[in-house]
Design a protein around this motif. Structure first.
Motif, short mmCIF file in Angstrom:
data_model
loop_
_atom_site.label_atom_id
_atom_site.label_comp_id
_atom_site.label_asym_id
_atom_site.label_seq_id
_atom_site.Cartn_x
_atom_site.Cartn_y
_atom_site.Cartn_z
N ARG A 80 -46.74 -21.44 103.01
CA ARG A 80 -47.91 -21.10 103.84
C ARG A 80 -47.67 -21.52 105.29
NH1 ARG A 80 -50.70 -22.46 99.13
NH2 ARG A 80 -50.93 -24.63 99.80
N SER A 81 -47.09 -22.69 105.48
CA SER A 81 -46.80 -23.17 106.82
C SER A 81 -45.80 -22.27 107.53
CB SER A 81 -46.27 -24.60 106.75
OG SER A 81 -45.87 -25.05 108.02
N ILE A 84 -45.13 -19.12 106.89
CA ILE A 84 -45.76 -17.82 107.16
C ILE A 84 -46.69 -17.93 108.36
CG2 ILE A 84 -47.43 -16.13 106.25
CD1 ILE A 84 -46.12 -16.71 103.46
N GLY A 85 -47.44 -19.03 108.43
CA GLY A 85 -48.34 -19.24 109.57
C GLY A 85 -47.58 -19.33 110.87
N GLU A 86 -46.47 -20.05 110.86
CA GLU A 86 -45.66 -20.18 112.09
C GLU A 86 -45.05 -18.84 112.47
OE1 GLU A 86 -42.84 -23.37 111.89
OE2 GLU A 86 -44.38 -24.79 111.21
N SER A 131 -46.19 -15.91 111.88
CA SER A 131 -47.22 -14.96 112.35
C SER A 131 -47.91 -15.44 113.61
CB SER A 131 -48.24 -14.71 111.25
OG SER A 131 -48.96 -15.90 110.96
N HIS A 148 -49.68 -18.24 113.96
CA HIS A 148 -50.90 -19.01 113.70
C HIS A 148 -50.59 -20.45 113.34
CE1 HIS A 148 -53.03 -15.27 113.85
NE2 HIS A 148 -52.36 -14.78 112.84
N GLY A 149 -49.36 -20.86 113.52
CA GLY A 149 -48.96 -22.20 113.12
C GLY A 149 -49.42 -23.23 114.13
N THR A 150 -49.24 -24.48 113.80
CA THR A 150 -49.64 -25.58 114.66
C THR A 150 -48.44 -26.18 115.37
OG1 THR A 150 -49.45 -27.11 112.81
CG2 THR A 150 -51.63 -26.13 113.21
N SER A 151 -47.42 -25.38 115.62
CA SER A 151 -46.20 -25.91 116.23
C SER A 151 -46.33 -26.05 117.74
CB SER A 151 -45.01 -25.00 115.88
OG SER A 151 -45.24 -23.70 116.37
#
Length: 95
Positions: free
Chosen positions: A82-83, A85-87, A89, A91-94
């Motif tokens: 999930r992390s 995929i989020g990064e 797309s 939408h991650g918190t990086s």
């Protein structure tokens, strides 16, 4: 198991090629009564190569596990996916 003399590849190429595709099995060619070559269609070859790579990967993972490498739980893997995929797309918190 299909065994043919090596001369068969020159004399009956199309027949041997069709047999390889139809059976998805290799054909063993002999020279002077001894094993010489193995012939198979490209799809069978690619499938076998993928299977060998997968087996090598599984063996490597199993060896790591036997030497004490820590594995991951299903929940941990799902969270990592999930992390990632989020990064990917955006939408991650990086940030």
């Amino acid at each position: 198991m299909n065994i043919r003399p090596s001369a068969a590849i020159r004399q009956n190429y199309n027949e041997i090629a069709d047999l390889c595709r139809r059976t998805a099995e290799p054909i063993f060619l002999t020279k002077n009564g001894e094993g010489d070559l193995v012939v198979m269609d490209i799809e069978t070859y690619n499938r076998r190569e993928k299977m060998l790579r997968l087996r090598e990967e599984l063996l490597s993972v199993e060896e790591d596990r036997l030497h004490g490498s820590r594995g991951y739980s299903v929940d941990e893997v799902a969270a990592m996916m999930r992390s990632a995929i989020g990064e990917a797309s955006g939408h991650g918190t990086s940030e």
